[in-house]
Scaffold this active site. Structure first.
Site, PDB file in Angstrom:
ATOM      1  N   ASN A  45       0.872  -1.181   0.000  1.00  0.00           N
ATOM      2  CA  ASN A  45       0.000   0.000   0.000  1.00  0.00           C
ATOM      3  C   ASN A  45       0.912   1.235   0.000  1.00  0.00           C
ATOM      4  OD1 ASN A  45      -1.743   2.082   0.546  1.00  0.00           O
ATOM      5  ND2 ASN A  45      -2.689   1.118   2.331  1.00  0.00           N
TER       6      ASN A  45
ATOM      7  N   ARG B 181      -2.646  -2.074  -3.337  1.00  0.00           N
ATOM      8  CA  ARG B 181      -3.808  -1.217  -3.128  1.00  0.00           C
ATOM      9  C   ARG B 181      -3.744  -0.119  -4.177  1.00  0.00           C
ATOM     10  NH1 ARG B 181      -4.876   3.488   1.049  1.00  0.00           N
ATOM     11  NH2 ARG B 181      -7.061   3.811   0.578  1.00  0.00           N
TER      12      ARG B 181
ATOM     13  N   HIS C 213     -12.901   3.479   0.144  1.00  0.00           N
ATOM     14  CA  HIS C 213     -12.940   2.476   1.230  1.00  0.00           C
ATOM     15  C   HIS C 213     -13.648   1.190   0.785  1.00  0.00           C
ATOM     16  CE1 HIS C 213     -12.855   5.979   4.352  1.00  0.00           C
ATOM     17  NE2 HIS C 213     -11.637   5.510   4.194  1.00  0.00           N
TER      18      HIS C 213
ATOM     19  N   ASN D 244      -9.959   8.177  10.501  1.00  0.00           N
ATOM     20  CA  ASN D 244      -9.570   9.542  10.184  1.00  0.00           C
ATOM     21  C   ASN D 244     -10.289   9.997   8.911  1.00  0.00           C
ATOM     22  OD1 ASN D 244      -8.254  11.779  10.858  1.00  0.00           O
ATOM     23  ND2 ASN D 244      -6.292  11.142  10.026  1.00  0.00           N
TER      24      ASN D 244
ATOM     25  N   ARG E  52     -11.243  16.715   7.179  1.00  0.00           N
ATOM     26  CA  ARG E  52     -12.038  17.040   5.982  1.00  0.00           C
ATOM     27  C   ARG E  52     -13.454  17.449   6.364  1.00  0.00           C
ATOM     28  NH1 ARG E  52     -10.736  11.473   2.968  1.00  0.00           N
ATOM     29  NH2 ARG E  52      -9.122  11.140   4.514  1.00  0.00           N
TER      30      ARG E  52
ATOM     31  N   GLY F 263     -10.676   2.759  12.920  1.00  0.00           N
ATOM     32  CA  GLY F 263     -10.158   3.204  14.217  1.00  0.00           C
ATOM     33  C   GLY F 263     -11.227   3.611  15.220  1.00  0.00           C
TER      34      GLY F 263
ATOM     35  N   GLU G 109      -8.103  -4.589   5.341  1.00  0.00           N
ATOM     36  CA  GLU G 109      -8.008  -4.358   3.895  1.00  0.00           C
ATOM     37  C   GLU G 109      -6.878  -5.198   3.281  1.00  0.00           C
ATOM     38  OE1 GLU G 109      -8.250  -0.218   5.150  1.00  0.00           O
ATOM     39  OE2 GLU G 109      -9.156   0.218   3.209  1.00  0.00           O
TER      40      GLU G 109
HETATM   41  P1  AMP Z   1      -8.020   4.942  11.169  1.00  0.00           P
HETATM   42  O1  AMP Z   1      -8.000   6.029  10.140  1.00  0.00           O
HETATM   43  O2  AMP Z   1      -8.949   3.816  10.857  1.00  0.00           O
HETATM   44  O3  AMP Z   1      -6.642   4.462  11.550  1.00  0.00           O
HETATM   45  O4  AMP Z   1      -8.634   5.608  12.518  1.00  0.00           O
HETATM   46  C1  AMP Z   1      -7.965   6.628  13.171  1.00  0.00           C
HETATM   47  C2  AMP Z   1      -8.920   7.342  14.097  1.00  0.00           C
HETATM   48  O5  AMP Z   1      -9.500   6.419  15.028  1.00  0.00           O
HETATM   49  C3  AMP Z   1      -8.218   8.405  14.919  1.00  0.00           C
HETATM   50  O6  AMP Z   1      -8.932   9.632  14.881  1.00  0.00           O
HETATM   51  C4  AMP Z   1      -8.266   7.845  16.320  1.00  0.00           C
HETATM   52  O7  AMP Z   1      -8.387   8.853  17.273  1.00  0.00           O
HETATM   53  C5  AMP Z   1      -9.517   7.006  16.311  1.00  0.00           C
HETATM   54  N1  AMP Z   1      -9.425   6.032  17.395  1.00  0.00           N
HETATM   55  C6  AMP Z   1      -8.582   5.005  17.524  1.00  0.00           C
HETATM   56  N2  AMP Z   1      -8.772   4.395  18.728  1.00  0.00           N
HETATM   57  C7  AMP Z   1      -9.738   5.069  19.373  1.00  0.00           C
HETATM   58  C8  AMP Z   1     -10.395   4.964  20.644  1.00  0.00           C
HETATM   59  N3  AMP Z   1     -10.058   4.023  21.513  1.00  0.00           N
HETATM   60  N4  AMP Z   1     -11.356   5.858  20.936  1.00  0.00           N
HETATM   61  C9  AMP Z   1     -11.704   6.824  20.091  1.00  0.00           C
HETATM   62  N5  AMP Z   1     -11.127   6.985  18.877  1.00  0.00           N
HETATM   63  C10 AMP Z   1     -10.172   6.125  18.515  1.00  0.00           C
END
Ligand code: AMP
Length: 396
Positions: free
Chosen positions: A7, A91, A180, A211, A241, A330, A383
């Site tokens: 990726n 990816r 996604h 995010n 965003r 996340g 993924e």
């Molecule tokens: P991703 O883009 O899937 O890696 O997700 C990242 C986002 O998930 C970030 O904004 C993190 O703050 C949020 N995140 C990860 N763990 C937690 C948690 N335990 N509680 C709240 N938000 C989380």
């Protein structure tokens, strides 16, 4: 059979080597700051200590060379020779209307990917660099491209067309593509399994909340609507965003003296929960500020929950019902409070969360009560595994 998943971002590269006889991850890693000072490779293999390598990596090819060296290293490597890598899955972000499924990469595919770059100028060129570097380093391994957009090529016209003059679609291919897709496909298949039902018999809403965030309405296994659009800027509020806003705000700001580039930068990098809260783009920081009484942090979260909830409502209408709602990525996998806040306004649909199950994190589980009309689930996305599965299926 070992499949390497790559990726490639503009200055980063994530990889995973999987043994597809049992879908076991043999090694994974991340290279950051490619082409800039402080390049670093972090390589991990189960049961071994993490290896960190800090040395200049001017290009993705140099980075990939070091990844290959790490994979065959006598101490922390996991294969003896690169010949043990049977195939590579890449990816690829934007496949436009050209790719409605994953595809074995050849010269014609590379040319088409170059043509799609206009629609994803930040992502597709980086993906191409990774593909070309791998072709040089592993000339005998077949390669497959797996597109973020492909899963959404089943959207009907009323969902993917913008009500702009039709010739803009004909001339510039301006339409909703969605992103996604690999994640939405993976979690919807896993959700059907968890529910003990066939995906062809289900109406699902997948909430990929990270995010970057997007929702997808999946009817009988096919994507019928999704919240991102021509680009990943559309739809929900995200980390930085803005998601959907009145398009007239753009010329309004330009008339106030902002350049188009400045407005673009504001919408992509300075908006969302960061822009509203003024604290952070990371939901954890914003949640803890809101817990301490910060009003703007709370507003940023309220907007986020409201948009997810109202989009779920829209997708119930799009599918004339819903059997299951999936939380992933996340925030979706980890934030008990966000899941509860989103579902709290969905009682009309017969959605009842089980607070004990909802307090669990990071595992595939049903978080709704038995009597809930709709099954609500947390499914960790993967993924890389989806890319490896598609790669295996195509090169077998
Ligand atoms: P991703 O883009 O899937 O890696 O997700 C990242 C986002 O998930 C970030 O904004 C993190 O703050 C949020 N995140 C990860 N763990 C937690 C948690 N335990 N509680 C709240 N938000 C989380």
């Amino acid at each position: 059979m070992n499949v390497l998943v790559i990726n490639c971002g503009s200055s980063s590269l994530k990889y995973q080597l999987l043994d597809m006889t049992n879908e076991e991850v043999l090694a994974k890693g991340l290279v950051e700051r490619i082409g800039i000072e402080g390049s670093i490779l972090v390589h991990e293999a189960p049961g071994q200590e993490k290896v960190k390598l800090e040395q200049p990596m001017k290009t993705h090819k140099e980075a990939l060379n070091l990844v290959m060296a790490a994979l065959v290293d006598p101490n922390h490597g996991v294969v003896k020779t690169l010949g043990e890598i049977s195939a590579v899955g890449h990816r690829a972000v934007h496949g436009a209307e050209t790719f409605s499924d994953s595809v074995v990469i050849d010269d014609a595919v590379i040319k088409s990917l170059e043509e799609c770059s206009e629609l994803a100028p930040l992502h597709n060129p980086a993906n191409l660099i990774g593909i070309n570097a791998c072709r040089e380093l592993l000339p005998n391994a077949p390669m497959v491209a797996v597109f973020d957009t492909a899963f959404h090529q089943t959207l009907p016209g009323e969902a993917f067309m913008y009500p702009l003059p039709y010739e803009l679609y004909e001339k510039f291919k301006i339409r909703k593509y969605g992103f996604h897709g690999t994640s939405h496909k993976f979690v919807s298949l896993a959700a059907a399994k968890l529910m003990g039902k066939k995906i062809e018999d289900l109406k699902l809403i997948s909430c990929h909340l990270g995010n970057g965030a997007s929702l997808c309405a999946i009817k009988n296994g096919k994507s019928v609507d999704t919240s991102m659009g021509l680009t990943p800027l559309a739809g929900l509020e995200m980390g930085t965003r803005c998601g959907d806003i009145d398009p007239a705000i753009i010329p309004f700001l330009v008339n106030k003296g902002y350049s188009v580039e400045e407005v673009d930068n504001i919408m992509n990098k300075k908006s969302g929960v960061l822009g509203v809260s003024g604290i952070s783009s990371d939901f954890r920081d914003v949640e803890s500020a809101a817990d301490k009484g910060d009003k703007r942090a709370q507003l940023a979260l309220d907007i986020f929950h409201y948009r997810v909830r109202t989009t779920i409502g829209a997708y119930v209408a799009a599918m004339d019902g819903v059997d299951g709602i999936i939380f992933t990525a996340g925030l979706g996998e980890n934030s008990t409070t966000s899941r509860a806040a989103i579902c709290s306004g969905l009682k009309y649909f017969g959605i009842v969360l089980n607070p004990v199950e909802n307090s669990k994190r990071g595992q595939a589980t049903i978080i709704s009560e038995k009597e809930s009309k709709v099954t609500v689930m947390v499914i960790p996305t993967n993924e890389e595994l989806m890319i490896a599965r598609d790669t295996l299926a195509l090169v077998k």
